[in-house]
Scaffold this motif. Structure first.
Motif, PDB file in Angstrom:
ATOM      1  N   TYR A 166       0.860  -1.179   0.000  1.00  0.00           N
ATOM      2  CA  TYR A 166       0.000   0.000   0.000  1.00  0.00           C
ATOM      3  C   TYR A 166       0.893   1.224   0.000  1.00  0.00           C
ATOM      4  CZ  TYR A 166      -4.329  -2.476   1.138  1.00  0.00           C
ATOM      5  OH  TYR A 166      -5.440  -3.280   1.098  1.00  0.00           O
ATOM      6  N   VAL A 167       0.533   2.214  -0.781  1.00  0.00           N
ATOM      7  CA  VAL A 167       1.213   3.503  -0.764  1.00  0.00           C
ATOM      8  C   VAL A 167       0.146   4.539  -0.431  1.00  0.00           C
ATOM      9  CG1 VAL A 167       2.557   5.192  -2.061  1.00  0.00           C
ATOM     10  CG2 VAL A 167       2.906   2.744  -2.474  1.00  0.00           C
ATOM     11  N   ASN A 168       0.289   5.136   0.745  1.00  0.00           N
ATOM     12  CA  ASN A 168      -0.700   6.093   1.240  1.00  0.00           C
ATOM     13  C   ASN A 168      -2.115   5.531   1.159  1.00  0.00           C
ATOM     14  OD1 ASN A 168       1.422   7.779   1.714  1.00  0.00           O
ATOM     15  ND2 ASN A 168       0.578   9.516   0.617  1.00  0.00           N
ATOM     16  N   GLY A 169      -2.268   4.252   1.469  1.00  0.00           N
ATOM     17  CA  GLY A 169      -3.576   3.620   1.534  1.00  0.00           C
ATOM     18  C   GLY A 169      -4.083   3.031   0.232  1.00  0.00           C
ATOM     19  N   ASP A 170      -3.365   3.260  -0.876  1.00  0.00           N
ATOM     20  CA  ASP A 170      -3.767   2.702  -2.167  1.00  0.00           C
ATOM     21  C   ASP A 170      -2.931   1.471  -2.477  1.00  0.00           C
ATOM     22  OD1 ASP A 170      -5.609   4.762  -2.623  1.00  0.00           O
ATOM     23  OD2 ASP A 170      -4.122   5.998  -3.683  1.00  0.00           O
ATOM     24  N   ILE A 171      -3.601   0.407  -2.915  1.00  0.00           N
ATOM     25  CA  ILE A 171      -2.863  -0.811  -3.242  1.00  0.00           C
ATOM     26  C   ILE A 171      -2.073  -0.616  -4.532  1.00  0.00           C
ATOM     27  CG2 ILE A 171      -4.733  -1.912  -4.531  1.00  0.00           C
ATOM     28  CD1 ILE A 171      -3.823  -4.574  -3.130  1.00  0.00           C
ATOM     29  N   VAL A 172      -0.840  -1.095  -4.497  1.00  0.00           N
ATOM     30  CA  VAL A 172       0.045  -1.091  -5.665  1.00  0.00           C
ATOM     31  C   VAL A 172       0.541  -2.522  -5.800  1.00  0.00           C
ATOM     32  CG1 VAL A 172       2.163  -0.161  -6.649  1.00  0.00           C
ATOM     33  CG2 VAL A 172       0.722   1.300  -5.228  1.00  0.00           C
ATOM     34  N   ALA A 173       0.351  -3.115  -6.978  1.00  0.00           N
ATOM     35  CA  ALA A 173       0.735  -4.513  -7.175  1.00  0.00           C
ATOM     36  C   ALA A 173       1.433  -4.682  -8.514  1.00  0.00           C
ATOM     37  CB  ALA A 173      -0.503  -5.406  -7.119  1.00  0.00           C
ATOM     38  N   GLY A 174       2.358  -5.610  -8.551  1.00  0.00           N
ATOM     39  CA  GLY A 174       3.080  -5.908  -9.783  1.00  0.00           C
ATOM     40  C   GLY A 174       3.206  -7.402  -9.965  1.00  0.00           C
ATOM     41  N   GLU A 175       3.619  -7.784 -11.152  1.00  0.00           N
ATOM     42  CA  GLU A 175       3.830  -9.204 -11.428  1.00  0.00           C
ATOM     43  C   GLU A 175       5.112  -9.708 -10.803  1.00  0.00           C
ATOM     44  OE1 GLU A 175       3.375 -10.256 -15.531  1.00  0.00           O
ATOM     45  OE2 GLU A 175       1.578  -9.030 -15.750  1.00  0.00           O
ATOM     46  N   THR A 176       6.082  -8.792 -10.624  1.00  0.00           N
ATOM     47  CA  THR A 176       7.357  -9.135 -10.007  1.00  0.00           C
ATOM     48  C   THR A 176       7.712  -8.061  -8.988  1.00  0.00           C
ATOM     49  OG1 THR A 176       8.681  -7.862 -11.585  1.00  0.00           O
ATOM     50  CG2 THR A 176       8.175 -10.155 -12.189  1.00  0.00           C
ATOM     51  N   VAL A 177       8.697  -8.342  -8.158  1.00  0.00           N
ATOM     52  CA  VAL A 177       9.155  -7.354  -7.180  1.00  0.00           C
ATOM     53  C   VAL A 177       9.770  -6.152  -7.894  1.00  0.00           C
ATOM     54  CG1 VAL A 177      10.767  -6.928  -5.287  1.00  0.00           C
ATOM     55  CG2 VAL A 177       9.455  -9.046  -5.348  1.00  0.00           C
ATOM     56  N   ASP A 178      10.487  -6.383  -8.983  1.00  0.00           N
ATOM     57  CA  ASP A 178      11.061  -5.268  -9.738  1.00  0.00           C
ATOM     58  C   ASP A 178       9.975  -4.352 -10.289  1.00  0.00           C
ATOM     59  OD1 ASP A 178      13.688  -6.044  -9.257  1.00  0.00           O
ATOM     60  OD2 ASP A 178      13.800  -7.260 -11.073  1.00  0.00           O
ATOM     61  N   GLN A 179       8.918  -4.939 -10.800  1.00  0.00           N
ATOM     62  CA  GLN A 179       7.815  -4.128 -11.307  1.00  0.00           C
ATOM     63  C   GLN A 179       7.125  -3.398 -10.152  1.00  0.00           C
ATOM     64  OE1 GLN A 179       4.298  -6.074 -12.915  1.00  0.00           O
ATOM     65  NE2 GLN A 179       4.077  -4.438 -14.441  1.00  0.00           N
ATOM     66  N   LEU A 180       6.971  -4.065  -9.019  1.00  0.00           N
ATOM     67  CA  LEU A 180       6.371  -3.420  -7.856  1.00  0.00           C
ATOM     68  C   LEU A 180       7.198  -2.209  -7.434  1.00  0.00           C
ATOM     69  CD1 LEU A 180       4.263  -3.291  -5.601  1.00  0.00           C
ATOM     70  CD2 LEU A 180       5.690  -4.906  -4.305  1.00  0.00           C
ATOM     71  N   ARG A 181       8.511  -2.345  -7.422  1.00  0.00           N
ATOM     72  CA  ARG A 181       9.396  -1.227  -7.080  1.00  0.00           C
ATOM     73  C   ARG A 181       9.106  -0.031  -7.991  1.00  0.00           C
ATOM     74  NH1 ARG A 181      13.639  -3.687  -7.803  1.00  0.00           N
ATOM     75  NH2 ARG A 181      14.243  -4.153  -5.665  1.00  0.00           N
ATOM     76  N   GLU A 182       9.063  -0.289  -9.296  1.00  0.00           N
ATOM     77  CA  GLU A 182       8.803   0.776 -10.265  1.00  0.00           C
ATOM     78  C   GLU A 182       7.440   1.425 -10.038  1.00  0.00           C
ATOM     79  OE1 GLU A 182       9.263  -0.781 -14.233  1.00  0.00           O
ATOM     80  OE2 GLU A 182      11.247  -1.606 -13.765  1.00  0.00           O
ATOM     81  N   LEU A 183       6.430   0.606  -9.772  1.00  0.00           N
ATOM     82  CA  LEU A 183       5.080   1.123  -9.569  1.00  0.00           C
ATOM     83  C   LEU A 183       4.969   1.930  -8.274  1.00  0.00           C
ATOM     84  CD1 LEU A 183       3.064  -1.974 -10.800  1.00  0.00           C
ATOM     85  CD2 LEU A 183       3.353   0.222 -11.982  1.00  0.00           C
ATOM     86  N   ILE A 184       5.685   1.507  -7.240  1.00  0.00           N
ATOM     87  CA  ILE A 184       5.696   2.274  -5.991  1.00  0.00           C
ATOM     88  C   ILE A 184       6.315   3.642  -6.224  1.00  0.00           C
ATOM     89  CG2 ILE A 184       6.772   2.429  -3.697  1.00  0.00           C
ATOM     90  CD1 ILE A 184       6.297  -0.621  -3.439  1.00  0.00           C
ATOM     91  N   ILE A 185       7.431   3.683  -6.924  1.00  0.00           N
ATOM     92  CA  ILE A 185       8.099   4.960  -7.210  1.00  0.00           C
ATOM     93  C   ILE A 185       7.181   5.845  -8.060  1.00  0.00           C
ATOM     94  CG2 ILE A 185      10.094   6.056  -8.314  1.00  0.00           C
ATOM     95  CD1 ILE A 185      10.646   4.466  -5.641  1.00  0.00           C
ATOM     96  N   GLU A 186       6.519   5.266  -9.052  1.00  0.00           N
ATOM     97  CA  GLU A 186       5.575   6.028  -9.877  1.00  0.00           C
ATOM     98  C   GLU A 186       4.450   6.604  -9.025  1.00  0.00           C
ATOM     99  OE1 GLU A 186       4.089   3.782 -13.214  1.00  0.00           O
ATOM    100  OE2 GLU A 186       6.122   3.313 -13.901  1.00  0.00           O
TER     101      GLU A 186
END
Length: 84
Positions: A50-70
């Motif tokens: 969760y980032v500030n209460g919104d779920i962020v999910a990716g297919e891989t941890v690397d993609q999750l990292r990118e999506l969190i930063i975005e």
């Protein structure tokens, strides 16, 4: 406001523990680990946080990292608009 990034301990089998430790090193983020975030379906299927209460999910941890930063950049942009 510093972004709050929340991780589920039950999701660590996807490798999110490494990402959590990495993000904890950034003093601009508040990183929290919970025993359960109540998203068991997501938790089993793919890495998420969760980032500030919104779920962020990716297919891989690397993609999750990118999506969190975005997501953090998106939040900063909205905060900047509120200031202006």
């Amino acid at each position: 406001m510093r972004p709050i990034i929340e991780f589920c301990v039950n999701n660590m089998h996807h490798g999110t523990d490494v990402l959590m430790k990495e993000l904890e090193q950034n003093p601009d983020y508040d990183v929290i680990e919970y025993g359960c975030l109540g998203n068991c379906g997501e938790c089993y299927m793919f890495p998420f946080a969760y980032v500030n209460g919104d779920i962020v999910a990716g297919e891989t941890v690397d993609q999750l990292r990118e999506l969190i930063i975005e997501k953090i950049e998106e939040i900063k942009a909205w905060e900047q608009l509120d200031i202006d």
